[in-house]
Scaffold this motif. Structure first.
Motif, short mmCIF file in Angstrom:
data_model
loop_
_atom_site.label_atom_id
_atom_site.label_comp_id
_atom_site.label_asym_id
_atom_site.label_seq_id
_atom_site.Cartn_x
_atom_site.Cartn_y
_atom_site.Cartn_z
N ILE A 1 -0.83 -8.21 17.62
CA ILE A 1 0.32 -7.64 16.92
C ILE A 1 1.53 -7.80 17.82
CG2 ILE A 1 1.28 -5.53 15.89
CD1 ILE A 1 -1.62 -4.55 15.56
N ALA A 2 2.66 -8.21 17.26
CA ALA A 2 3.83 -8.54 18.07
C ALA A 2 4.24 -7.40 19.01
CB ALA A 2 5.00 -8.91 17.15
N ASN A 3 4.29 -6.18 18.48
CA ASN A 3 4.68 -5.06 19.34
C ASN A 3 3.49 -4.27 19.89
OD1 ASN A 3 3.81 -3.74 17.08
ND2 ASN A 3 5.67 -2.53 16.77
N ASP B 1 -0.34 -5.98 7.38
CA ASP B 1 -1.11 -5.77 8.60
C ASP B 1 -0.39 -6.21 9.88
OD1 ASP B 1 -2.09 -8.72 9.20
OD2 ASP B 1 -2.41 -8.37 7.08
N ARG B 2 0.48 -7.20 9.80
CA ARG B 2 1.23 -7.69 10.96
C ARG B 2 0.35 -8.33 12.03
NH1 ARG B 2 3.44 -3.67 13.93
NH2 ARG B 2 1.61 -2.43 13.47
N VAL B 3 -0.94 -8.45 11.74
CA VAL B 3 -1.86 -8.99 12.74
C VAL B 3 -1.89 -10.51 12.66
CG1 VAL B 3 -4.24 -9.05 13.55
CG2 VAL B 3 -3.29 -6.93 12.67
N PHE B 4 -1.58 -11.14 13.78
CA PHE B 4 -1.72 -12.60 13.86
C PHE B 4 -3.15 -12.88 14.29
CE2 PHE B 4 -1.52 -16.72 16.02
CZ PHE B 4 -0.90 -17.48 15.02
N TYR B 5 -3.98 -13.22 13.33
CA TYR B 5 -5.42 -13.31 13.57
C TYR B 5 -5.84 -14.77 13.42
CZ TYR B 5 -10.36 -11.94 13.18
OH TYR B 5 -11.70 -11.79 13.37
N PRO B 6 -5.78 -15.54 14.49
CA PRO B 6 -6.10 -16.97 14.36
C PRO B 6 -7.59 -17.19 14.14
CG PRO B 6 -5.75 -16.40 16.66
CD PRO B 6 -5.45 -15.16 15.88
N VAL B 7 -7.93 -17.89 13.08
CA VAL B 7 -9.33 -18.19 12.80
C VAL B 7 -9.47 -19.65 12.39
CG1 VAL B 7 -9.86 -15.83 12.04
CG2 VAL B 7 -9.17 -17.53 10.36
N ALA C 1 -1.89 -3.95 -4.57
CA ALA C 1 -2.76 -3.60 -3.43
C ALA C 1 -1.96 -3.74 -2.14
CB ALA C 1 -3.99 -4.49 -3.39
N THR C 2 -2.33 -3.01 -1.14
CA THR C 2 -1.69 -3.15 0.16
C THR C 2 -2.74 -3.11 1.27
OG1 THR C 2 -0.08 -2.21 1.71
CG2 THR C 2 -1.22 -0.65 0.29
N ASN C 3 -2.57 -4.01 2.23
CA ASN C 3 -3.47 -4.09 3.38
C ASN C 3 -2.73 -3.59 4.61
OD1 ASN C 3 -5.25 -5.41 1.70
ND2 ASN C 3 -4.57 -7.44 2.29
N ILE D 1 -1.94 1.99 -7.08
CA ILE D 1 -1.81 1.42 -5.74
C ILE D 1 -3.20 1.47 -5.07
CG2 ILE D 1 -0.62 1.52 -3.53
CD1 ILE D 1 1.25 1.13 -5.94
N THR D 2 -3.67 0.32 -4.66
CA THR D 2 -5.01 0.22 -4.05
C THR D 2 -4.87 -0.17 -2.58
OG1 THR D 2 -6.01 -0.41 -6.17
CG2 THR D 2 -7.22 -0.99 -4.15
N ILE D 3 -5.48 0.63 -1.72
CA ILE D 3 -5.44 0.34 -0.29
C ILE D 3 -6.71 -0.39 0.11
CG2 ILE D 3 -5.37 1.36 2.02
CD1 ILE D 3 -3.70 3.61 0.85
N SER D 4 -6.54 -1.57 0.69
CA SER D 4 -7.71 -2.36 1.12
C SER D 4 -7.54 -2.71 2.60
CB SER D 4 -7.86 -3.60 0.24
OG SER D 4 -6.67 -4.37 0.27
N THR D 5 -8.14 -3.81 3.04
CA THR D 5 -8.12 -4.13 4.46
C THR D 5 -7.65 -5.55 4.71
OG1 THR D 5 -9.43 -4.33 6.47
CG2 THR D 5 -10.54 -4.81 4.43
N PHE D 6 -6.98 -5.75 5.84
CA PHE D 6 -6.45 -7.07 6.18
C PHE D 6 -7.56 -8.08 6.48
CE2 PHE D 6 -7.26 -5.41 10.33
CZ PHE D 6 -7.30 -6.48 11.22
N PHE D 7 -8.76 -7.62 6.78
CA PHE D 7 -9.81 -8.56 7.15
C PHE D 7 -10.33 -9.38 5.97
CE2 PHE D 7 -10.31 -6.39 11.25
CZ PHE D 7 -10.53 -7.48 12.07
N THR D 8 -9.95 -9.02 4.76
CA THR D 8 -10.49 -9.78 3.62
C THR D 8 -9.40 -10.52 2.85
OG1 THR D 8 -10.31 -7.84 2.19
CG2 THR D 8 -12.41 -8.20 3.29
#
Length: 590
Positions: free
Chosen positions: A295-297, A330-336, A194-196, A144-151
């Protein structure tokens, strides 16, 4: 029985933070754990906590400590797994959690040594830890590899993470590495996921990343009567004061003012430093608040929730279902804006007269050399001059092929001082540098990446991640001399950097494994390119752009060098300044 009773889990970076939370959750569910890290004290404290849980659960589990183990240290990791193997330990789950923030600064200002160190811990540490763990794993084991939602990418999207270029490069590659391992380890029955987790409540975010990012904003423009170098020196003194009592902050600012006065009025400087620290805190809180509102909440995850995610992924049935996936938790709604495109927009052919284009070349095979020939001739026939700096590691026959056709030198392009020297020479001898084109070369044919030696792996990381970063940073210094110390000089500065490669494999019978191998390194360059461009445009307000071109297609078709030439034409025009797309897969039709 508890769910993970009679199982053993190894968690890297487990003395504190998320790693500690994961270890705790495992022992609560009956597992024995192996914890490791660089410092003994937090591991001892964690061990005591875990032992008390084991006693309460009466699970018969155990805790084993390996201190002084940096995951990027080949010898330390080898020894740890050899010790486990000699003791007949079977590891059922390995969690690649260890990480560092890395430098939090604009890429032109980032230390290349720190850049490589960040890659070494996040990417190489994950790779080598996973490979060595195979010695003590059996069928059914989980990585199990922990990474980041930004990538992690969505269609036509790539999340930039300004001031974090080495971090995003490493994390992007880790996501693709997790996918690759699922392909290459199928015959061993090992599962890779992997999980972000996205933003997580942690000291690293609140006390390091957000404050350092805020401090970098202050450095870029200077603050009150302090120039960027002075702001940088002040930041080093002030950041540790955040979160302290008022009396501690006041004393710390007074000490910093006395230390940094250098002829300035200490009373006035004290006031300035007080204002600076307040601004840093305000910006850091704003970054945190802005992220939470995506994030919604509006809640970051807790470390315990991340641990729950990891344990769920280690469930036998769930793991089989999501093997090879990158779980976007990540649950992040990151509009780009879209950052990934196909063919670059067409433009009228630029006139390169009086301008120089420098090629830095790390060719793998003849087609790489022929690509250099095609692109260099394209520059020359449109009036430009060409200089080719060929890596010492390029095969001799390819060095000779390129050198016979263009002004060339054999150069150690891994060495930033060498690159800087030759870029200066090119500017002096053949004129203003319009653009720098770096050819990464292709990924050599490798049966299994997970079976290569450590030196071979490090050569690949150097070739496809560190060397492009080295060339790009020295090109930026060429375009903006002194910009590292004074980023204000970047405003409206011009220049173009193009990284080309690695190519997708060619042929009608390309395997998923072959594509996944290449994607490990493409996965590093995509977020790296996006992050650096956001800094160049939005933060530094420059007209410098860096593009990455990925030749080849998922259908295995032959790359078209004319499309790369067209992309360079686009890059050196004003049209590129308004383009959100910075990575082009020029041979893909859609």
């Amino acid at each position: 029985m508890l769910k993970f009773q009679n199982k053993t889990s190894l968690i890297t970076g487990s003395g504190t933070g998320i790693g500690q939370a994961i270890a705790k959750k495992f022992v609560e569910n009956g597992a024995s754990v192996i914890i490791l890290g660089r410092r003994r004290e937090p591991l001892d404290e964690t061990s005591k906590m875990l032992e008390s849980i084991i006693a309460e659960k009466q699970s018969g589990a155990s805790v084993r400590i390996f201190s002084g183990v940096d995951v990027s240290d080949e010898n330390a990791m080898n020894k740890m797994f050899e010790d486990l193997k000699n003791d007949n330990v079977t590891v059922d789950n390995i969690v690649n959690n260890a990480g560092v923030s890395g430098p939090v600064t604009c890429f032109p200002n980032a230390s290349l040594d720190e850049f490589k160190s960040t890659i070494g811990i996040h990417l190489t540490g994950t790779f080598w830890g996973s490979v060595q763990a195979l010695k003590v794993m059996k069928e059914g084991g989980k990585i199990i590899t922990i990474s980041t939602f930004f990538t992690e990418e969505k269609p036509l999207e790539q999340r930039p993470y300004r001031f974090r270029s080495p971090y995003t490069a490493a994390q992007g590659a880790k996501n693709r590495l997790a996918e690759l391992m699922s392909w290459e380890l199928t015959d061993k029955g090992i599962i890779s996921i992997a999980t972000n987790p996205g933003p997580v409540h942690s000291d690293r975010i609140y006390k390091t990343v957000y404050p350092k990012a805020a401090a970098e904003f202050m450095r870029v423009g200077g603050f009150e009567d302090l120039n960027p170098t002075e702001v940088d020196a002040a930041n080093k003194e002030l950041l540790s004061l955040l979160g302290e009592d008022d009396s501690v902050i006041k004393e710390g600012i007074a000490n910093a003012a006395a230390k940094l006065a250098n002829g300035k009025d200490v009373v006035k400087l004290t006031e300035t430093l007080t204002n600076l620290l307040n601004y840093i805190q305000t910006i850091a809180e704003k970054v945190q608040n802005n992220t939470s509102h995506m994030i919604a909440n509006k809640e970051f995850l807790t470390q315990g929730q991340v641990a729950d995610t990891v344990l769920n992924l280690c469930d036998d049935e769930i793991a089989k279902i999501v093997n090879g996936k990158v779980i976007p938790g990540d649950r992040v709604f990151y509009p780009v804006k879209p950052h990934i495109g196909t063919t670059a927009p067409g433009v009228h052919q630029p006139n390169f007269t009086g301008k120089a284009v420098v090629f830095t070349i790390d060719a793998t095979d003849k087609t790489d050399a022929e690509r250099v020939e095609f692109l260099a001739q394209h520059v020359e026939k449109n009036g430009g001059k060409v200089a080719c700096f060929i890596s010492q590691t390029t095969p001799t026959d390819l060095q000779e092929y390129i050198s016979s056709k263009f002004h060339s030198h054999i150069v150690d392009i891994k060495n930033p001082e060498e690159v800087q020297k030759w870029l200066n020479t090119a500017r002096t001898n053949i004129g203003e540098i319009l653009g720098v084109i770096h050819i990464t070369g292709k990924l050599p044919e490798i049966e299994k990446l997970t079976e290569v030696t450590r030196p071979v792996w490090e050569e690949l990381v150097e070739k496809f991640i560190s060397t492009p970063a080295t060339v790009a940073q020295r090109a930026l210094e060429q375009f903006v001399p002194g910009g590292k110390e004074d980023p204000r000089l970047y405003k409206d500065a011009k220049g173009s950097i193009m990284i080309i490669g690695p190519d997708l494999p060619i042929g009608r019978k390309v395997t998923g494994t072959q594509r996944a191998q290449v994607e490990v390194f493409r996965g590093a360059l995509r977020p790296f390119t996006t992050t650096v461009n956001q800094e160049l445009s939005d933060v530094l307000k420059s007209k410098i752009r860096m593009f990455t071109i990925f030749p080849g297609s998922v259908t295995g078709s032959e790359p078209n060098n004319q499309r790369i030439a067209d992309a360079f034409n686009f890059l050196v025009t004003e049209h590129a300044l308004s383009s959100a797309e910075v990575t082009f897969c020029v041979d893909e039709t859609r």
